[in-house]
Motif scaffolding. Structure first.
Motif, PDB file in Angstrom:
ATOM      1  N   VAL A  86      -5.900  30.345 -20.808  1.00  0.00           N
ATOM      2  CA  VAL A  86      -6.708  29.529 -19.895  1.00  0.00           C
ATOM      3  C   VAL A  86      -6.331  28.052 -20.033  1.00  0.00           C
ATOM      4  CG1 VAL A  86      -8.671  31.135 -19.818  1.00  0.00           C
ATOM      5  CG2 VAL A  86      -8.597  29.367 -21.587  1.00  0.00           C
ATOM      6  N   GLU A  87      -6.733  27.270 -19.042  1.00  0.00           N
ATOM      7  CA  GLU A  87      -6.392  25.843 -19.046  1.00  0.00           C
ATOM      8  C   GLU A  87      -7.242  25.030 -20.022  1.00  0.00           C
ATOM      9  OE1 GLU A  87      -6.421  24.093 -15.144  1.00  0.00           O
ATOM     10  OE2 GLU A  87      -5.255  25.736 -14.270  1.00  0.00           O
ATOM     11  N   SER A  88      -8.550  25.339 -20.094  1.00  0.00           N
ATOM     12  CA  SER A  88      -9.453  24.498 -20.881  1.00  0.00           C
ATOM     13  C   SER A  88     -10.553  25.323 -21.550  1.00  0.00           C
ATOM     14  CB  SER A  88     -10.112  23.457 -19.961  1.00  0.00           C
ATOM     15  OG  SER A  88     -11.060  24.100 -19.119  1.00  0.00           O
ATOM     16  N   PRO A  89     -11.236  24.730 -22.547  1.00  0.00           N
ATOM     17  CA  PRO A  89     -12.372  25.423 -23.168  1.00  0.00           C
ATOM     18  C   PRO A  89     -13.468  25.775 -22.143  1.00  0.00           C
ATOM     19  CG  PRO A  89     -11.677  23.610 -24.547  1.00  0.00           C
ATOM     20  CD  PRO A  89     -10.913  23.471 -23.258  1.00  0.00           C
ATOM     21  N   ARG A  90     -13.595  24.989 -21.080  1.00  0.00           N
ATOM     22  CA  ARG A  90     -14.581  25.302 -20.028  1.00  0.00           C
ATOM     23  C   ARG A  90     -14.240  26.618 -19.339  1.00  0.00           C
ATOM     24  NH1 ARG A  90     -13.400  20.046 -19.234  1.00  0.00           N
ATOM     25  NH2 ARG A  90     -12.127  20.496 -17.390  1.00  0.00           N
ATOM     26  N   ASP A  91     -12.933  26.863 -19.128  1.00  0.00           N
ATOM     27  CA  ASP A  91     -12.500  28.111 -18.498  1.00  0.00           C
ATOM     28  C   ASP A  91     -12.774  29.298 -19.414  1.00  0.00           C
ATOM     29  OD1 ASP A  91     -11.597  26.652 -16.305  1.00  0.00           O
ATOM     30  OD2 ASP A  91      -9.584  26.427 -17.127  1.00  0.00           O
ATOM     31  N   LEU A  92     -12.579  29.090 -20.709  1.00  0.00           N
ATOM     32  CA  LEU A  92     -12.876  30.141 -21.688  1.00  0.00           C
ATOM     33  C   LEU A  92     -14.361  30.497 -21.616  1.00  0.00           C
ATOM     34  CD1 LEU A  92     -11.630  30.278 -25.368  1.00  0.00           C
ATOM     35  CD2 LEU A  92     -13.973  30.833 -24.789  1.00  0.00           C
ATOM     36  N   ALA A  93     -15.213  29.483 -21.570  1.00  0.00           N
ATOM     37  CA  ALA A  93     -16.668  29.703 -21.490  1.00  0.00           C
ATOM     38  C   ALA A  93     -17.028  30.465 -20.215  1.00  0.00           C
ATOM     39  CB  ALA A  93     -17.409  28.369 -21.545  1.00  0.00           C
ATOM     40  N   ALA A  94     -16.357  30.144 -19.104  1.00  0.00           N
ATOM     41  CA  ALA A  94     -16.613  30.823 -17.831  1.00  0.00           C
ATOM     42  C   ALA A  94     -16.235  32.300 -17.933  1.00  0.00           C
ATOM     43  CB  ALA A  94     -15.838  30.154 -16.699  1.00  0.00           C
ATOM     44  N   MET A  95     -15.100  32.589 -18.566  1.00  0.00           N
ATOM     45  CA  MET A  95     -14.659  33.978 -18.747  1.00  0.00           C
ATOM     46  C   MET A  95     -15.640  34.752 -19.628  1.00  0.00           C
ATOM     47  SD  MET A  95     -11.739  34.647 -17.137  1.00  0.00           S
ATOM     48  CE  MET A  95     -10.930  35.966 -17.996  1.00  0.00           C
ATOM     49  N   HIS A 109      -5.104  23.474 -22.882  1.00  0.00           N
ATOM     50  CA  HIS A 109      -5.557  22.071 -22.807  1.00  0.00           C
ATOM     51  C   HIS A 109      -4.775  21.293 -21.749  1.00  0.00           C
ATOM     52  CE1 HIS A 109      -8.514  21.951 -26.059  1.00  0.00           C
ATOM     53  NE2 HIS A 109      -7.761  22.885 -26.610  1.00  0.00           N
ATOM     54  N   GLY A 110      -4.700  21.881 -20.562  1.00  0.00           N
ATOM     55  CA  GLY A 110      -4.062  21.208 -19.441  1.00  0.00           C
ATOM     56  C   GLY A 110      -3.133  22.122 -18.674  1.00  0.00           C
ATOM     57  N   VAL A 111      -2.438  21.535 -17.703  1.00  0.00           N
ATOM     58  CA  VAL A 111      -1.447  22.250 -16.896  1.00  0.00           C
ATOM     59  C   VAL A 111      -0.233  21.343 -16.727  1.00  0.00           C
ATOM     60  CG1 VAL A 111      -2.953  23.794 -15.571  1.00  0.00           C
ATOM     61  CG2 VAL A 111      -2.647  21.428 -14.817  1.00  0.00           C
ATOM     62  N   ILE A 112       0.874  21.949 -16.300  1.00  0.00           N
ATOM     63  CA  ILE A 112       2.066  21.147 -16.016  1.00  0.00           C
ATOM     64  C   ILE A 112       1.802  20.351 -14.740  1.00  0.00           C
ATOM     65  CG2 ILE A 112       4.507  21.245 -15.405  1.00  0.00           C
ATOM     66  CD1 ILE A 112       4.609  23.887 -17.071  1.00  0.00           C
ATOM     67  N   SER A 113       1.814  19.040 -14.854  1.00  0.00           N
ATOM     68  CA  SER A 113       1.522  18.169 -13.719  1.00  0.00           C
ATOM     69  C   SER A 113       2.334  16.878 -13.834  1.00  0.00           C
ATOM     70  CB  SER A 113       0.018  17.851 -13.669  1.00  0.00           C
ATOM     71  OG  SER A 113      -0.271  16.941 -12.637  1.00  0.00           O
ATOM     72  N   PRO A 114       3.517  16.841 -13.196  1.00  0.00           N
ATOM     73  CA  PRO A 114       4.351  15.637 -13.265  1.00  0.00           C
ATOM     74  C   PRO A 114       3.613  14.378 -12.791  1.00  0.00           C
ATOM     75  CG  PRO A 114       5.571  17.459 -12.295  1.00  0.00           C
ATOM     76  CD  PRO A 114       4.145  17.912 -12.421  1.00  0.00           C
ATOM     77  N   GLU A 121       5.592  20.152 -22.795  1.00  0.00           N
ATOM     78  CA  GLU A 121       5.454  19.716 -24.193  1.00  0.00           C
ATOM     79  C   GLU A 121       4.068  19.171 -24.513  1.00  0.00           C
ATOM     80  OE1 GLU A 121       6.427  16.287 -21.711  1.00  0.00           O
ATOM     81  OE2 GLU A 121       7.358  18.269 -21.884  1.00  0.00           O
ATOM     82  N   THR A 122       3.276  18.830 -23.492  1.00  0.00           N
ATOM     83  CA  THR A 122       1.931  18.296 -23.734  1.00  0.00           C
ATOM     84  C   THR A 122       0.895  19.420 -23.868  1.00  0.00           C
ATOM     85  OG1 THR A 122       1.388  18.098 -21.371  1.00  0.00           O
ATOM     86  CG2 THR A 122       2.459  16.199 -22.413  1.00  0.00           C
ATOM     87  N   LEU A 123       1.299  20.647 -23.537  1.00  0.00           N
ATOM     88  CA  LEU A 123       0.384  21.794 -23.611  1.00  0.00           C
ATOM     89  C   LEU A 123       0.513  22.504 -24.959  1.00  0.00           C
ATOM     90  CD1 LEU A 123       1.028  23.280 -20.047  1.00  0.00           C
ATOM     91  CD2 LEU A 123      -0.567  21.474 -20.718  1.00  0.00           C
ATOM     92  N   LYS A 124      -0.415  23.395 -25.234  1.00  0.00           N
ATOM     93  CA  LYS A 124      -0.407  24.141 -26.504  1.00  0.00           C
ATOM     94  C   LYS A 124       0.459  25.398 -26.380  1.00  0.00           C
ATOM     95  CE  LYS A 124      -3.199  21.238 -28.460  1.00  0.00           C
ATOM     96  NZ  LYS A 124      -2.672  20.323 -29.465  1.00  0.00           N
ATOM     97  N   LEU A 125       1.694  25.206 -25.897  1.00  0.00           N
ATOM     98  CA  LEU A 125       2.612  26.335 -25.699  1.00  0.00           C
ATOM     99  C   LEU A 125       3.336  26.714 -26.987  1.00  0.00           C
ATOM    100  CD1 LEU A 125       4.097  25.376 -22.222  1.00  0.00           C
ATOM    101  CD2 LEU A 125       2.618  27.315 -22.731  1.00  0.00           C
ATOM    102  N   ARG A 126       3.677  25.712 -27.778  1.00  0.00           N
ATOM    103  CA  ARG A 126       4.340  25.985 -29.059  1.00  0.00           C
ATOM    104  C   ARG A 126       3.428  26.847 -29.942  1.00  0.00           C
ATOM    105  NH1 ARG A 126       4.937  21.136 -30.451  1.00  0.00           N
ATOM    106  NH2 ARG A 126       6.899  20.660 -29.425  1.00  0.00           N
ATOM    107  N   VAL A 149      -1.774  24.238  -7.296  1.00  0.00           N
ATOM    108  CA  VAL A 149      -0.308  24.153  -7.380  1.00  0.00           C
ATOM    109  C   VAL A 149       0.110  24.038  -8.846  1.00  0.00           C
ATOM    110  CG1 VAL A 149       1.710  22.748  -6.783  1.00  0.00           C
ATOM    111  CG2 VAL A 149      -0.083  23.116  -5.094  1.00  0.00           C
ATOM    112  N   GLU A 150      -0.610  23.189  -9.601  1.00  0.00           N
ATOM    113  CA  GLU A 150      -0.288  22.981 -11.021  1.00  0.00           C
ATOM    114  C   GLU A 150      -0.561  24.244 -11.837  1.00  0.00           C
ATOM    115  OE1 GLU A 150      -1.295  19.100  -9.115  1.00  0.00           O
ATOM    116  OE2 GLU A 150      -2.324  21.032  -9.237  1.00  0.00           O
ATOM    117  N   GLY A 151      -1.670  24.913 -11.521  1.00  0.00           N
ATOM    118  CA  GLY A 151      -2.028  26.148 -12.229  1.00  0.00           C
ATOM    119  C   GLY A 151      -0.996  27.239 -12.007  1.00  0.00           C
ATOM    120  N   GLU A 152      -0.534  27.355 -10.756  1.00  0.00           N
ATOM    121  CA  GLU A 152       0.482  28.353 -10.413  1.00  0.00           C
ATOM    122  C   GLU A 152       1.799  28.041 -11.123  1.00  0.00           C
ATOM    123  OE1 GLU A 152       0.281  31.176  -8.639  1.00  0.00           O
ATOM    124  OE2 GLU A 152      -1.841  30.875  -8.255  1.00  0.00           O
ATOM    125  N   ALA A 153       2.190  26.757 -11.102  1.00  0.00           N
ATOM    126  CA  ALA A 153       3.444  26.343 -11.749  1.00  0.00           C
ATOM    127  C   ALA A 153       3.389  26.622 -13.244  1.00  0.00           C
ATOM    128  CB  ALA A 153       3.696  24.857 -11.488  1.00  0.00           C
TER     129      ALA A 153
END
Length: 200
Positions: A86-95, A109-114, A121-126, A149-153
């Motif tokens: 999920v993108e954020s702790p709020r989304d986790l709570a919703a689920m 903790h975010g999405v890819i958004s140029p 690298e700013t996301l918790k992907l590692r 668009v960012e969520g899909e990317a």
């Protein structure tokens, strides 16, 4: 010259930095705090400070927690073979509110958004990749990012990242919300609803 004293203006400015809070709402909140008893204002300040000092990221899923592991990760009854991204702790709570999903989570903790200077690298992907290496029992990763668009990317990027691992990667279906009329739905939503159709 400001319409408010420096301290009141400072309070309004600080409250105005919160997401979704415009100038008028910030003014209303500031005057509510000033009208409240001192004990109430102190309790609010303490709650903010205590949360900032005591809450950190879960060592496994990166959700907010006061302990090493959050409640979901430390629950032995959860299905440890599935991780919902999920993108954020709020989304986790919703689920969690729907009481349907029994697996684990991973918070990006975010999405890819140029446009917002947010790359992969700013996301918790590692942390996600490291987690999957340490837990070979994981057989499915569900991508539950928003249908923006960012969520899909971001979902496509994570799916490509996980492909070499052989772990099944699925995407939550996006379709028509309850009570919505088909005639008012946009093409992307209708296409998603059609693709995500299920047997009855």
């Amino acid at each position: 010259m400001s319409e408010y004293s420096p301290l009141i203006a400072n309070l309004i400015q600080a409250l105005g930095k919160l997401p979704g809070i415009g100038r008028k709402t910030a003014q209303r909140l500031a005057f509510h705090i000033l009208d409240a008893p001192v004990e109430e204002a102190e309790a609010l300040a303490q709650a903010v400070l205590q949360a900032k000092k005591s809450i950190h990221l879960c060592a496994e899923c990166c959700n907010f927690t006061e302990n090493d592991l959050c409640e979901v990760c430390s629950n032995p009854k959860r299905d440890h073979t599935t991780i919902c991204v999920v993108e954020s702790p709020r989304d986790l709570a919703a689920m969690e509110r729907i009481h349907e999903y029994k697996g684990l989570y991973h918070v990006l903790h975010g999405v890819i958004s140029p446009m917002q200077n947010q790359g992969p690298e700013t996301l918790k992907l590692r942390e996600l990749l490291s987690r999957l290496q340490n837990h070979p029992e994981v057989s499915e990763v569900i991508l539950a990012t928003n249908s923006s668009v960012e969520g899909e990317a971001t979902a496509l990027y994570v799916a490509r990242l996980l492909k070499p691992s052989g772990i099944r990667c699925t995407r939550i279906a996006h379709g028509l919300p309850m009570g919505a009329d088909i005639e008012y739905a946009d093409e992307v939503t209708l296409a998603r609803a059609l693709t995500g159709r299920t047997d009855l």
